[in-house]
Design an enzyme around this catalytic site. Structure first.
Site, short mmCIF file in Angstrom:
data_model
loop_
_atom_site.label_atom_id
_atom_site.label_comp_id
_atom_site.label_asym_id
_atom_site.label_seq_id
_atom_site.Cartn_x
_atom_site.Cartn_y
_atom_site.Cartn_z
N HIS A 82 0.85 -1.19 0.00
CA HIS A 82 0.00 0.00 0.00
C HIS A 82 0.88 1.23 0.00
O HIS A 82 1.85 1.32 0.74
CB HIS A 82 -0.89 0.02 1.25
CG HIS A 82 -1.69 1.28 1.35
ND1 HIS A 82 -2.86 1.47 0.67
CD2 HIS A 82 -1.46 2.44 2.01
CE1 HIS A 82 -3.33 2.67 0.92
NE2 HIS A 82 -2.49 3.28 1.74
N ASP A 161 -15.88 1.42 6.57
CA ASP A 161 -14.89 2.45 6.24
C ASP A 161 -15.47 3.47 5.26
O ASP A 161 -15.23 4.66 5.38
CB ASP A 161 -13.64 1.80 5.64
CG ASP A 161 -12.62 2.87 5.24
OD1 ASP A 161 -12.15 3.58 6.15
OD2 ASP A 161 -12.33 3.03 4.05
N ARG A 168 -15.95 11.44 8.23
CA ARG A 168 -14.71 12.13 8.66
C ARG A 168 -14.38 13.27 7.73
O ARG A 168 -13.90 14.33 8.15
CB ARG A 168 -13.55 11.12 8.69
CG ARG A 168 -13.63 10.14 9.84
CD ARG A 168 -12.69 8.96 9.62
NE ARG A 168 -11.32 9.37 9.42
CZ ARG A 168 -10.43 8.68 8.70
NH1 ARG A 168 -10.75 7.52 8.14
NH2 ARG A 168 -9.20 9.12 8.56
N SER A 183 -8.38 2.57 8.86
CA SER A 183 -9.06 2.63 7.57
C SER A 183 -8.23 1.90 6.50
O SER A 183 -8.73 1.05 5.76
CB SER A 183 -9.27 4.11 7.20
OG SER A 183 -9.50 4.27 5.83
N LYS A 187 -8.83 -2.35 4.91
CA LYS A 187 -9.02 -2.69 3.49
C LYS A 187 -7.99 -3.73 3.03
O LYS A 187 -8.29 -4.59 2.22
CB LYS A 187 -8.98 -1.42 2.64
CG LYS A 187 -10.26 -0.59 2.85
CD LYS A 187 -10.24 0.73 2.14
CE LYS A 187 -9.46 1.75 2.88
NZ LYS A 187 -9.66 3.13 2.57
N1 URA Z 1 -6.58 6.64 2.94
C1 URA Z 1 -7.48 5.79 3.46
O1 URA Z 1 -7.76 4.74 2.88
N2 URA Z 1 -8.08 6.11 4.62
C2 URA Z 1 -7.82 7.24 5.31
O2 URA Z 1 -8.37 7.46 6.36
C3 URA Z 1 -6.88 8.13 4.75
C4 URA Z 1 -6.26 7.81 3.57
#
Ligand code: URA
Length: 433
Positions: A82, A161, A168, A183, A187
């Site tokens: 990531h 999320d 948010r 978050s 994923k």
């Molecule tokens: N990228 C994400 O997937 N989540 C966040 O909270 C911030 C950046």
């Protein structure tokens, strides 16, 4: 359990239990906890933070809010990577096929770009015909058959999320390390990763502006990974200037191809090799990043990474013939940005380059904007290089000539040229494992 009491508990700096966190996420997804209470809780988390245990529990509660991908490949570890995003970041297009060619299964779900940052899925879709939507069975089948698939993130993964991020975004609580870390990691885990390598960037083009903040985020994610039984490594890298020389979807695909053929720009190759090396380590192909580097160099030299990329494109319906013809992919070259004075390039502001590429059509101003895949900016010069007055520094590609002037005006603010060059921070500063 009452949500009001849980908000109060966090507001007062106390730790929420595992059961309480599951209650909150379940209730929020089911709609029994309203947005206003969740907004109050996220603000309390913003100010009070969370312990590593709470952050890991929040992550798992979010993972369990939706479907999960499970790919079982006996004797192999599914490793994900990531990147926290940036400008010119095409590392997935290079690292994915490179590690797949070394025997690591790559089952990757990626996102689209927004604002000044690009997204892997947009870059892939700039290849004519390439399909990024696939159901879980087809996704798993492709990973088993050729060792790699890269598709758009499915809506059924981590619905908590999706809902929480949207909240948010409008309540000034995006910027909280435990919320960002959970978050991102939720994923990765829901999409089947058994080991994870993270590239956390800092600088003008990145989500985190300072190295210190990037380090805190990286540590929080590594802690989550370890607590949840996923071998996790993070590198901290500098995104104050764009990565590589290409910014814009087709331009970046072409640069990724150069890298896969061993001819890529030094900074981009360095980040890719570091990430790929750690993927081989956590994927247990070898036990040190040094020995991994030797394997990667061999695979690149033998053309196996490039072959794997072609296999990936073909498997997802991409047109290989068009991919090999630069003129078919790029929008017209309409202008150059020229050096206003002689000297050395001291700085190229990644964010402003990203914004300028977006103006040319390479990115989305909002979620519904469309993209000119062939648009973008090619950086002939990068930080530290000498320039003559009037020399072309950047090439501007776009299908719409009216976009040239505003893009050039922004580029004027993006470049700093000085009489001598003093080096900036290193490209890769830390590895957390
Ligand atoms: N990228 C994400 O997937 N989540 C966040 O909270 C911030 C950046």
């Amino acid at each position: 359990m009452r949500m009001t009491e849980l908000i109060e508990k966090k507001r007062n700096g106390l730790e929420l239990t595992t059961e309480e966190l599951y209650f909150i996420i379940r209730g929020y997804v089911q709609g029994t906890i309203p947005d206003y209470q969740m907004a109050a809780l996220t603000m309390a988390i913003f100010f009070q933070g969370m312990t590593a245990r709470e952050t890991a529990d929040l992550t798992m509660a979010m993972v369990e809010s939706g479907e999960r991908v499970e790919i079982s490949l006996p004797g192999k570890i599914v490793v994900d990577k990531h990147s926290s995003g940036g400008v010119g970041d095409k590392t997935t297009l290079i690292v994915g096929p490179l590690v797949a060619a070394c025997g690591i299964p790559v089952a990757k779900m990626s996102g689209r770009g927004l604002g000044h940052t690009g997204g892997t899925i947009d870059k892939l879709q700039s290849i004519p015909g390439l399909n990024v939507e696939m159901n879980q069975d087809a996704f798993c089948h492709q990973v088993k058959k050729i060792g790699i698939a890269i598709i758009a993130q499915s809506n059924s993964l981590v619905p908590a999320d999706k809902k929480l991020y949207a909240l948010r975004d409008v309540t000034a609580t995006v910027d909280s390390i435990p919320l960002i870390a959970s978050s991102i990691m939720s994923k990765k885990i829901a999409s089947g990763a058994k080991a994870i390598v993270l590239d956390v960037k800092y600088g003008s083009g990145a989500f985190m502006s300072s190295e210190q903040k990037a380090r805190e985020l990286a540590q929080a994610m590594v802690d989550i990974g370890k607590k949840l039984g996923r071998d996790t490594v993070a590198i901290i890298s500098n995104m104050s200037q764009p990565l590589g020389r290409a910014v814009g979807n087709s331009l970046e695909v072409l640069e990724a191809i150069e890298c896969l053929q061993g001819r890529g720009p030094k900074d981009l190759m360095e980040v890719c090799l570091e990430l790929a090396a750690w993927m081989l380590v956590v994927g247990q192909i070898t036990d040190s990043s040094k020995s991994a580097r030797a394997i990667l160099t061999d695979v690149l030299d033998q053309g196996k990474a490039w072959e794997k990329f072609l296999e990936l494109v073909a498997a997802q319906g991409g047109d290989i013939l068009k991919l090999k013809n630069k003129d078919l992919l790029l929008s017209p070259l309409k202008a150059h940005y020229k050096a206003p004075v002689q000297g050395y390039i001291q700085n190229i502001d990644a964010r402003k380059i990203g914004m300028s590429a977006m103006i040319l059509g390479a990115g989305r101003e909002n979620k519904d904007s469309s993209i000119d895949y062939g648009a973008g900016i090619y950086l002939r010069k990068k930080t530290g290089e000498p320039v003559q007055k009037g020399e072309a520094l950047f090439d501007l590609y776009t299908s719409d000539g009216q976009k040239i002037q505003p893009a050039l005006e922004l580029l004027d603010q993006a470049v700093t040229i000085t009489e001598s060059y003093s080096p900036n921070q290193p490209l890769i500063s830390t590895v957390i494992d």
